[in-house]
Design a protein around this motif. Structure first.
Motif, PDB file in Angstrom:
ATOM      1  N   GLN A   1       0.147  -2.663   1.960  1.00 28.15           N
ATOM      2  CA  GLN A   1       0.093  -3.650   3.032  1.00 28.15           C
ATOM      3  C   GLN A   1       0.671  -4.990   2.594  1.00 28.15           C
ATOM      4  N   HIS A   2       1.076  -5.091   1.345  1.00 29.68           N
ATOM      5  CA  HIS A   2       1.547  -6.346   0.750  1.00 29.68           C
ATOM      6  C   HIS A   2       3.038  -6.252   0.395  1.00 29.68           C
ATOM      7  N   LYS A   3       3.780  -5.520   1.223  1.00 34.85           N
ATOM      8  CA  LYS A   3       5.221  -5.378   1.045  1.00 34.85           C
ATOM      9  C   LYS A   3       5.606  -4.805  -0.316  1.00 34.85           C
ATOM     10  N   CYS A   4       4.912  -3.727  -0.664  1.00 32.27           N
ATOM     11  CA  CYS A   4       5.212  -2.973  -1.881  1.00 32.27           C
ATOM     12  C   CYS A   4       5.182  -1.486  -1.550  1.00 32.27           C
TER      13      CYS A   4
ATOM     14  N   GLN B   1      -8.099   1.857  -3.045  1.00 28.04           N
ATOM     15  CA  GLN B   1      -8.080   0.548  -2.398  1.00 28.04           C
ATOM     16  C   GLN B   1      -6.874  -0.282  -2.854  1.00 28.04           C
ATOM     17  N   ILE B   2      -6.531  -0.174  -4.125  1.00 32.96           N
ATOM     18  CA  ILE B   2      -5.356  -0.885  -4.641  1.00 32.96           C
ATOM     19  C   ILE B   2      -4.092  -0.354  -3.985  1.00 32.96           C
ATOM     20  N   GLN B   3      -3.973   0.951  -3.854  1.00 31.60           N
ATOM     21  CA  GLN B   3      -2.801   1.539  -3.208  1.00 31.60           C
ATOM     22  C   GLN B   3      -2.647   1.006  -1.783  1.00 31.60           C
ATOM     23  N   VAL B   4      -3.731   0.962  -1.038  1.00 36.95           N
ATOM     24  CA  VAL B   4      -3.691   0.472   0.335  1.00 36.95           C
ATOM     25  C   VAL B   4      -3.303  -1.006   0.354  1.00 36.95           C
ATOM     26  N   ALA B   5      -3.947  -1.813  -0.496  1.00 37.80           N
ATOM     27  CA  ALA B   5      -3.673  -3.252  -0.522  1.00 37.80           C
ATOM     28  C   ALA B   5      -2.218  -3.542  -0.872  1.00 37.80           C
ATOM     29  N   LEU B   6      -1.686  -2.867  -1.878  1.00 37.51           N
ATOM     30  CA  LEU B   6      -0.295  -3.099  -2.265  1.00 37.51           C
ATOM     31  C   LEU B   6       0.669  -2.621  -1.186  1.00 37.51           C
TER      32      LEU B   6
ATOM     33  N   VAL C   1      10.404  -7.499  -1.959  1.00 39.15           N
ATOM     34  CA  VAL C   1      11.123  -8.777  -1.932  1.00 39.15           C
ATOM     35  C   VAL C   1      12.258  -8.833  -2.951  1.00 39.15           C
ATOM     36  N   ASP C   2      12.093  -8.169  -4.087  1.00 42.36           N
ATOM     37  CA  ASP C   2      13.119  -8.235  -5.129  1.00 42.36           C
ATOM     38  C   ASP C   2      13.343  -6.908  -5.855  1.00 42.36           C
ATOM     39  N   ASN C   3      12.681  -5.858  -5.384  1.00 42.63           N
ATOM     40  CA  ASN C   3      12.813  -4.514  -5.961  1.00 42.63           C
ATOM     41  C   ASN C   3      12.387  -4.424  -7.419  1.00 42.63           C
TER      42      ASN C   3
ATOM     43  N   VAL D   1       1.019  -8.086  -9.579  1.00 42.49           N
ATOM     44  CA  VAL D   1       2.274  -7.851  -8.875  1.00 42.49           C
ATOM     45  C   VAL D   1       2.879  -9.155  -8.377  1.00 42.49           C
ATOM     46  N   ASP D   2       2.104  -9.982  -7.685  1.00 45.35           N
ATOM     47  CA  ASP D   2       2.632 -11.248  -7.159  1.00 45.35           C
ATOM     48  C   ASP D   2       3.068 -12.196  -8.260  1.00 45.35           C
TER      49      ASP D   2
END
Length: 112
Positions: free
Chosen positions: A17-20, A10-15, A55-57, A102-103
């Protein structure tokens, strides 16, 4: 209660989908069919997931644990190494934790 594996997925999917970009890491040794040992090459204690923010690598590492799971000594040593370089990393017990790490660019969340 959901399994650590399901939380990790679930974390893999969420991240993702969150530009990661996020990758599962496999650590350990397995015996081949001809009885030789194969080592994945990653150091002991390497976190379950690694990736980078688009966003910033900036690279990040996530150790996935159940609600009651505790980091092993080798995972704590790897955390100390990452912390000494101020690398984004932490223990996530949910997608909310992972996104916060991450954010927020957090260093060592959940290791205390």
């Amino acid at each position: 209660m959901r399994s650590e594996h399901e939380t990790q997925r679930q974390i893999q999917v969420a991240l993702s989908q969150h530009k990661c970009s996020v990758f599962r890491t496999n650590v350990g040794k397995v015996q081949t069919i001809d009885h030789r040992w194969f080592d994945t090459g990653l150091p002991q204690g390497f976190p379950d997931l690694m990736g980078f923010r688009w966003v910033d690598n900036q690279i990040f590492f996530i150790e996935v644990k159940s609600k009651t799971g505790k980091p092993r000594p080798d995972q704590i040593r790897f955390h100390e190494f990452l912390a000494s370089h101020n690398v984004i990393h932490g223990i996530a017990r949910s997608t909310k934790d992972a996104l916060m790490i991450v954010d927020g660019g957090l260093c060592g969340f959940g290791y205390d």
